[in-house]
Design a protein around this motif. Sequence first.
Motif, PDB file in Angstrom:
ATOM      1  N   TYR A 104     -16.011   8.892  -1.027  1.00  0.00           N
ATOM      2  CA  TYR A 104     -15.997   9.673  -2.272  1.00  0.00           C
ATOM      3  C   TYR A 104     -16.547   8.832  -3.426  1.00  0.00           C
ATOM      4  O   TYR A 104     -17.399   9.290  -4.196  1.00  0.00           O
ATOM      5  CB  TYR A 104     -14.581  10.159  -2.591  1.00  0.00           C
ATOM      6  N   ALA A 150      -3.842   7.247   9.828  1.00  0.00           N
ATOM      7  CA  ALA A 150      -4.166   8.260   8.813  1.00  0.00           C
ATOM      8  C   ALA A 150      -4.470   7.604   7.469  1.00  0.00           C
ATOM      9  O   ALA A 150      -5.421   7.997   6.780  1.00  0.00           O
ATOM     10  CB  ALA A 150      -3.016   9.253   8.681  1.00  0.00           C
ATOM     11  N   ALA A 151      -3.681   6.601   7.089  1.00  0.00           N
ATOM     12  CA  ALA A 151      -3.930   5.904   5.826  1.00  0.00           C
ATOM     13  C   ALA A 151      -5.284   5.200   5.853  1.00  0.00           C
ATOM     14  O   ALA A 151      -6.043   5.254   4.874  1.00  0.00           O
ATOM     15  CB  ALA A 151      -2.814   4.900   5.547  1.00  0.00           C
ATOM     16  N   SER A 152      -5.598   4.558   6.967  1.00  0.00           N
ATOM     17  CA  SER A 152      -6.880   3.853   7.083  1.00  0.00           C
ATOM     18  C   SER A 152      -8.053   4.815   6.989  1.00  0.00           C
ATOM     19  O   SER A 152      -9.038   4.542   6.294  1.00  0.00           O
ATOM     20  CB  SER A 152      -6.953   3.087   8.406  1.00  0.00           C
ATOM     21  N   TRP A 193      -4.076  -2.408  -0.053  1.00  0.00           N
ATOM     22  CA  TRP A 193      -3.935  -1.602   1.161  1.00  0.00           C
ATOM     23  C   TRP A 193      -4.000  -2.433   2.433  1.00  0.00           C
ATOM     24  O   TRP A 193      -3.276  -2.148   3.393  1.00  0.00           O
ATOM     25  CB  TRP A 193      -4.954  -0.463   1.170  1.00  0.00           C
ATOM     26  N   GLY A 213      -7.980   7.719   5.546  1.00  0.00           N
ATOM     27  CA  GLY A 213      -7.968   8.204   4.171  1.00  0.00           C
ATOM     28  C   GLY A 213      -8.649   7.229   3.219  1.00  0.00           C
ATOM     29  O   GLY A 213      -9.357   7.642   2.283  1.00  0.00           O
ATOM     30  N   LEU A 214      -8.451   5.943   3.454  1.00  0.00           N
ATOM     31  CA  LEU A 214      -9.094   4.931   2.614  1.00  0.00           C
ATOM     32  C   LEU A 214     -10.607   4.927   2.811  1.00  0.00           C
ATOM     33  O   LEU A 214     -11.365   4.748   1.852  1.00  0.00           O
ATOM     34  CB  LEU A 214      -8.503   3.553   2.908  1.00  0.00           C
ATOM     35  N   GLY A 266     -12.264   7.584   3.614  1.00  0.00           N
ATOM     36  CA  GLY A 266     -12.652   8.794   2.884  1.00  0.00           C
ATOM     37  C   GLY A 266     -12.743   8.552   1.387  1.00  0.00           C
ATOM     38  O   GLY A 266     -13.675   9.031   0.726  1.00  0.00           O
ATOM     39  N   ALA A 267     -11.798   7.804   0.845  1.00  0.00           N
ATOM     40  CA  ALA A 267     -11.835   7.477  -0.589  1.00  0.00           C
ATOM     41  C   ALA A 267     -13.063   6.634  -0.916  1.00  0.00           C
ATOM     42  O   ALA A 267     -13.708   6.836  -1.950  1.00  0.00           O
ATOM     43  CB  ALA A 267     -10.559   6.740  -0.984  1.00  0.00           C
TER      44      ALA A 267
END
Length: 156
Positions: free
Chosen positions: A24, A13-15, A139, A17-18, A20-21
């Motif tokens: 963005y 999930a963190a990966s 990260w 999310g990164l 996704g960031a």
Amino acid sequence: MSSSRNLLLAIAAASLGLIGAALYLQHAKDMLPGPLCVIQRYLFLGIAIFSLIGALAGKIRAGAGLALLCGLGGLAVVGKHLYVLAHPGFSCGIDPMETTLNKIPTATMLPWLFRADGLCEAAQETVFGLNVPQWSAVWFTILTLALLWTLVRRAR
């Protein structure tokens, strides 16, 4: 569900999310990714995929081990990226690495995610006090240590 599976799911999930960031920053803030950024995206995606496979298939050690290899690769790539930023004369701009990356099928099918359009040395804008490659290093370190922890716990 075991704590190792939960940890692998959190790592995945963190990966994601990164990634996704990064998308963005690319699409909303016009921070174009250079070749080293794109390689880091592939490695974060590798961490996510192998962590998910390990957690969902019950192959904790295999998934964590393969994800760990991606994490170590990410640390190497982000180390080179930080070197490029620290040595302004060293460039990784339009070079064979970018041309090769942009010809990979994933870059041609998903250019919004995997196309290298920026210069590595241009990644100087900060987000919460660190530039994007510095955050990437943070990260990759956190995820790599979490994957090592998972493997050590499973080895006992």
